[in-house]
Design a protein around this motif. Structure first.
Motif, PDB file in Angstrom:
ATOM      1  N   THR A 247      29.976  50.278  58.132  1.00 34.61           N
ATOM      2  CA  THR A 247      29.458  49.378  59.377  1.00 34.61           C
ATOM      3  C   THR A 247      29.225  48.144  58.682  1.00 34.61           C
ATOM      4  OG1 THR A 247      28.623  51.442  60.136  1.00 34.61           O
ATOM      5  CG2 THR A 247      27.786  49.322  60.907  1.00 34.61           C
ATOM      6  N   TRP A 248      28.184  47.922  57.729  1.00 37.00           N
ATOM      7  CA  TRP A 248      27.831  46.727  57.056  1.00 37.00           C
ATOM      8  C   TRP A 248      29.400  45.910  56.803  1.00 37.00           C
ATOM      9  CZ3 TRP A 248      24.558  43.270  57.078  1.00 37.00           C
ATOM     10  CH2 TRP A 248      24.521  42.136  56.144  1.00 37.00           C
ATOM     11  N   SER A 249      30.328  46.282  56.255  1.00 35.03           N
ATOM     12  CA  SER A 249      31.450  45.526  56.027  1.00 35.03           C
ATOM     13  C   SER A 249      31.949  44.947  57.539  1.00 35.03           C
ATOM     14  CB  SER A 249      32.616  46.239  55.479  1.00 35.03           C
ATOM     15  OG  SER A 249      32.393  46.714  54.369  1.00 35.03           O
ATOM     16  N   PHE A 250      32.074  45.624  58.422  1.00 31.31           N
ATOM     17  CA  PHE A 250      32.344  45.454  59.808  1.00 31.31           C
ATOM     18  C   PHE A 250      31.466  44.296  60.548  1.00 31.31           C
ATOM     19  CE2 PHE A 250      34.973  49.277  60.009  1.00 31.31           C
ATOM     20  CZ  PHE A 250      36.388  48.774  60.230  1.00 31.31           C
ATOM     21  N   ILE A 251      30.162  44.410  60.348  1.00 32.63           N
ATOM     22  CA  ILE A 251      29.051  43.690  60.617  1.00 32.63           C
ATOM     23  C   ILE A 251      29.410  42.463  60.229  1.00 32.63           C
ATOM     24  CG2 ILE A 251      26.794  42.770  60.532  1.00 32.63           C
ATOM     25  CD1 ILE A 251      26.000  45.877  60.725  1.00 32.63           C
ATOM     26  N   LYS A 252      29.578  41.964  58.774  1.00 29.25           N
ATOM     27  CA  LYS A 252      29.985  40.608  58.094  1.00 29.25           C
ATOM     28  C   LYS A 252      31.275  40.353  58.953  1.00 29.25           C
ATOM     29  CE  LYS A 252      29.970  42.440  54.108  1.00 29.25           C
ATOM     30  NZ  LYS A 252      29.911  42.546  52.620  1.00 29.25           N
ATOM     31  N   GLN A 253      32.250  41.143  59.040  1.00 29.82           N
ATOM     32  CA  GLN A 253      33.327  40.559  59.744  1.00 29.82           C
ATOM     33  C   GLN A 253      33.129  40.345  61.268  1.00 29.82           C
ATOM     34  OE1 GLN A 253      36.656  43.564  59.874  1.00 29.82           O
ATOM     35  NE2 GLN A 253      37.054  43.026  61.770  1.00 29.82           N
ATOM     36  N   GLY A 254      32.467  40.807  61.815  1.00 30.51           N
ATOM     37  CA  GLY A 254      32.064  40.841  63.172  1.00 30.51           C
ATOM     38  C   GLY A 254      31.576  39.455  63.597  1.00 30.51           C
ATOM     39  N   VAL A 255      30.702  38.941  62.748  1.00 32.98           N
ATOM     40  CA  VAL A 255      30.130  37.760  63.057  1.00 32.98           C
ATOM     41  C   VAL A 255      31.189  36.469  62.938  1.00 32.98           C
ATOM     42  CG1 VAL A 255      28.468  35.915  62.109  1.00 32.98           C
ATOM     43  CG2 VAL A 255      27.874  38.185  61.686  1.00 32.98           C
ATOM     44  N   THR A 399      43.546  50.292  58.843  1.00 37.36           N
ATOM     45  CA  THR A 399      43.910  50.870  57.774  1.00 37.36           C
ATOM     46  C   THR A 399      43.308  50.247  56.295  1.00 37.36           C
ATOM     47  OG1 THR A 399      46.101  49.275  57.851  1.00 37.36           O
ATOM     48  CG2 THR A 399      45.946  51.608  58.811  1.00 37.36           C
ATOM     49  N   MET A 400      42.636  49.137  56.619  1.00 40.28           N
ATOM     50  CA  MET A 400      41.995  48.543  55.174  1.00 40.28           C
ATOM     51  C   MET A 400      41.070  49.333  54.599  1.00 40.28           C
ATOM     52  SD  MET A 400      41.415  44.386  56.094  1.00 40.28           S
ATOM     53  CE  MET A 400      42.994  43.461  55.914  1.00 40.28           C
ATOM     54  N   ASP A 401      40.831  49.486  53.354  1.00 36.24           N
ATOM     55  CA  ASP A 401      39.663  50.046  52.628  1.00 36.24           C
ATOM     56  C   ASP A 401      38.369  49.096  52.817  1.00 36.24           C
ATOM     57  OD1 ASP A 401      40.016  48.351  50.670  1.00 36.24           O
ATOM     58  OD2 ASP A 401      41.353  49.733  49.558  1.00 36.24           O
ATOM     59  N   ALA A 402      37.287  49.548  52.208  1.00 36.77           N
ATOM     60  CA  ALA A 402      36.163  48.636  52.183  1.00 36.77           C
ATOM     61  C   ALA A 402      36.310  47.479  51.387  1.00 36.77           C
ATOM     62  CB  ALA A 402      34.927  49.414  51.677  1.00 36.77           C
ATOM     63  N   LYS A 403      36.900  47.481  50.107  1.00 35.26           N
ATOM     64  CA  LYS A 403      37.218  46.319  49.544  1.00 35.26           C
ATOM     65  C   LYS A 403      38.142  45.321  50.302  1.00 35.26           C
ATOM     66  CE  LYS A 403      36.622  48.518  44.841  1.00 35.26           C
ATOM     67  NZ  LYS A 403      37.254  48.620  43.613  1.00 35.26           N
ATOM     68  N   LEU A 405      38.561  44.931  53.316  1.00 34.55           N
ATOM     69  CA  LEU A 405      37.745  44.313  54.543  1.00 34.55           C
ATOM     70  C   LEU A 405      36.937  43.395  53.918  1.00 34.55           C
ATOM     71  CD1 LEU A 405      36.751  47.654  56.326  1.00 34.55           C
ATOM     72  CD2 LEU A 405      38.068  45.811  57.279  1.00 34.55           C
ATOM     73  N   ASP A 406      36.331  43.453  52.839  1.00 35.06           N
ATOM     74  CA  ASP A 406      35.389  42.396  52.236  1.00 35.06           C
ATOM     75  C   ASP A 406      36.198  41.096  51.744  1.00 35.06           C
ATOM     76  OD1 ASP A 406      33.048  43.795  52.241  1.00 35.06           O
ATOM     77  OD2 ASP A 406      33.350  44.660  50.308  1.00 35.06           O
ATOM     78  N   ARG A 407      37.628  41.372  51.234  1.00 33.34           N
ATOM     79  CA  ARG A 407      38.477  40.013  51.164  1.00 33.34           C
ATOM     80  C   ARG A 407      38.882  39.469  52.506  1.00 33.34           C
ATOM     81  NH1 ARG A 407      40.719  43.653  47.120  1.00 33.34           N
ATOM     82  NH2 ARG A 407      42.444  44.092  48.560  1.00 33.34           N
ATOM     83  N   PHE A 408      38.969  40.468  53.571  1.00 30.58           N
ATOM     84  CA  PHE A 408      39.386  39.906  54.923  1.00 30.58           C
ATOM     85  C   PHE A 408      38.417  39.129  55.388  1.00 30.58           C
ATOM     86  CE2 PHE A 408      39.405  40.531  59.365  1.00 30.58           C
ATOM     87  CZ  PHE A 408      40.884  39.935  59.625  1.00 30.58           C
ATOM     88  N   ASN A 409      36.931  39.714  55.153  1.00 28.37           N
ATOM     89  CA  ASN A 409      35.888  38.910  55.718  1.00 28.37           C
ATOM     90  C   ASN A 409      35.855  37.406  54.905  1.00 28.37           C
ATOM     91  OD1 ASN A 409      34.979  40.812  56.924  1.00 28.37           O
ATOM     92  ND2 ASN A 409      33.642  41.581  55.360  1.00 28.37           N
ATOM     93  N   ILE A 414      36.539  31.390  55.978  1.00 28.60           N
ATOM     94  CA  ILE A 414      37.376  29.974  55.664  1.00 28.60           C
ATOM     95  C   ILE A 414      38.083  29.887  57.124  1.00 28.60           C
ATOM     96  CG2 ILE A 414      39.207  28.934  54.488  1.00 28.60           C
ATOM     97  CD1 ILE A 414      38.685  31.056  52.152  1.00 28.60           C
ATOM     98  N   LEU A 415      38.708  30.685  57.759  1.00 30.10           N
ATOM     99  CA  LEU A 415      39.578  30.553  58.919  1.00 30.10           C
ATOM    100  C   LEU A 415      38.500  30.107  60.016  1.00 30.10           C
ATOM    101  CD1 LEU A 415      42.225  30.582  60.087  1.00 30.10           C
ATOM    102  CD2 LEU A 415      41.767  33.021  60.692  1.00 30.10           C
TER     103      LEU A 415
END
Length: 541
Positions: A247-255, A399-403, A405-409, A414-415
């Motif tokens: 959830t925390w990974s998705f929160i960072k990504q969600g912002v 399908t991404m794992d937690a790591k 997702l962090d790199r995606f964040n 940057i984007l």
């Protein structure tokens, strides 16, 4: 838990599309009528400023929890999941206080000549968001246990109540549009909450009346109180910490995703680049141009995310997973991408010649002239990229794992910065059209990332889900020919006979769809076979 996730995902998408078309069509007609009774400036206040507040609070409050808790639902400890979901309520309250203060004290307040009821609108949004969070546990359970019709029916009821309430008050009191908006918001969300709780109360009672042999043992809830926070069995944690981390990974990504999704509205709101009147025109055109995304692409994206999250394991390489499941996932991904690309190209080809006619029917002659047609034509390009990105990124996030997702964040960070800078630059150079151009650049960058991820994920396998997503030659020829014909039709017939122009477009559209069906007959054959097989299984059960 023996469930056919593909069948349920397809049913979910189908019901979503059908009910969205029916409900949105009614809302479309109501909005077209209301547009003739309130000013574009008031529309800018409601649909840009106030709805941006709602979108920000709801997205940051619940999106990460939904995505995390819908991953591998067959393995959930539901007491822990329900406890985790109730954390959305205090989070939402905190966000309401913070963003409410910004909307009331920091941002430019609309003048009283536009509306004197702005503060009422902000408070109404905050209250409605908190009420909606109290329904989140029931919503997620309905998704996890494949209540495919429930969510669509509830959303449709909420939408209809909001639209009818708003329209009725506006027709009676045109100057109180913001009050009508606030009243409709509160009434609709209360009805939404009551309907969900009443449905599950009735459902649980009916299960108790049925014999044990006819009851689905997978459903773990035996009373409505189990949807409230509870202490788990002795020795267990109150919440699942793995889900918390996800959830925390998705929160960072969600912002970051929220900034990208609503970037143009944030720029309008924070920097006051456009007046409230210009914001209103942009919003009307943007809503009209986004019909395809709301009707088709969003239900497909949400159902695809759920389907892929159940079939593909996040933490195991594709080459080490079940071959049959990966084959199915790869085939479905390719077919989905090919379908949404085709739809996006159709919108792009026909949208150029029929923007003025659509705006004329939607908002009257004043909306069909000036900047609005150019905005809608440009938006047709964005629709194509939105179609591709929604499905591709839905698969990637499922399908991404937690790591990863962090790199995606980090990539999204940057984007996000780049998108905001490009939006500001393009808007300075091209006006409101710059928002759409910047969004196209944003979508292209995200699509590129998703394609690279999928290629890398399948590089050590025999599957190539990205091969063959470009439509066939016959379809392309038919599309180009129809574009030329409809373009000439607008030039020669639009001013003289709009009916003739419409008929020419209808014939061209029917031809293009027929060619697509002929060229994709293999896909239709597979779909019909699956439908018949599932129908036989349902009858046997």
């Amino acid at each position: 838990m023996k469930k056919n996730f593909l069948k349920s995902s397809l049913q979910n998408a189908s019901f979503n599309i059908v009910f969205q078309i029916l409900s949105r069509s009614l809302t479309f007609l109501m909005n077209a009528f209301v547009l003739r009774h309130i000013s574009q400036a008031v529309i800018g206040v409601m649909n840009v400023r106030l709805l941006l507040l709602e979108s920000t609070i709801l997205f940051l409050s619940r999106e990460a929890f939904r995505r995390a808790c819908l991953s591998k639902t067959v393995d959930h400890n539901w007491v822990q999941v329900i406890n985790l979901l109730w954390l959305t309520v205090p989070l939402c309250c905190t966000l309401c206080l913070f963003f409410g203060w910004i909307w009331l004290s920091v941002l430019e307040t609309p003048s009283s000549s536009i509306t004197p009821h702005y503060r009422i609108g902000v408070w109404a949004i905050a209250i409605s968001c908190v009420i909606e969070m109290c329904v989140e546990p029931l919503y997620l359970v309905s998704q996890a246990f494949l209540f495919v019709k429930l969510r669509v029916v509830m959303d449709t009821i909420c939408l209809l109540i909001r639209s009818v309430t708003f329209t009725t008050i506006v027709l009676w009191w045109p100057d109180g549009a913001v009050v009508a908006f606030s009243t409709a918001q509160i009434v609709a969300v209360i009805a939404y909450a009551v309907c969900y709780y009443c449905y599950f109360s009735h459902y649980i009672k009916q299960r108790k009346k049925n014999d044990a042999s006819t009851v689905d043992d997978d459903f773990p809830f035996t009373s409505l109180s189990q949807f409230l926070p509870n202490l788990p069995s002795s020795g267990e944690q109150v919440v699942d910490w793995k889900l918390c981390i996800l959830t925390w990974s998705f929160i960072k990504q969600g912002v970051l995703k929220q900034l990208l999704t609503e970037g143009e509205r944030y720029i309008m709101t924070l920097f006051s680049i456009l007046s409230f009147y210009e914001q209103g025109v942009f919003d009307v055109v943007n809503n009209l141009g986004s019909l395809a995304a709301r009707f088709l692409f969003r239900p497909i994206e949400e159902s695809a995310y759920f389907y892929f999250s159940q079939l593909v394991h996040r933490d195991i390489p594709i080459s080490e997973q079940n071959v049959d499941q990966i084959n199915e996932a790869s085939t479905v991904l390719k077919q989905l991408l090919r379908t949404v690309v085709s739809i996006g190209l159709v919108v792009l080809a026909f949208g150029q010649a029929y923007t003025r006619l659509a705006l004329l029917l939607y908002g009257g002659s004043k909306l069909a002239i000036g900047l609005a047609p150019m905005l809608l034509r440009t938006h047709c390009f964005a629709i194509l990229f939105i179609a591709i990105n929604g499905t591709a990124e839905g698969y990637v996030l499922a399908t991404m794992d937690a790591k990863q997702l962090d790199r995606f964040n980090h990539w999204m960070a940057i984007l996000s910065v780049g998108f905001l800078l490009v939006s500001w630059l393009f808007t300075t150079l091209f006006g409101s059209v710059g928002f759409i151009l910047a969004n196209c650049c944003n979508m292209i960058a995200r699509i590129t990332h998703s394609i690279l991820f999928i290629k890398h994920q399948y590089k050590d396998t025999q599957f190539r889900p990205l091969d063959g997503i470009i439509p066939g030659k016959l379809f392309s020829v038919a599309l180009i020919t129809s574009f030329i014909i409809t373009f000439l039709s607008e030039v020669y017939f639009y001013d003289k006979s709009k009916t003739t122009h419409f008929v020419i477009g209808a014939i061209s559209f029917f031809t293009v769809v027929s060619v697509w069906i002929f060229e994709e007959k293999e896909l239709f054959t597979i779909g019909i076979q699956k439908f018949r097989r599932h129908s036989l299984v349902s009858k046997e059960n």
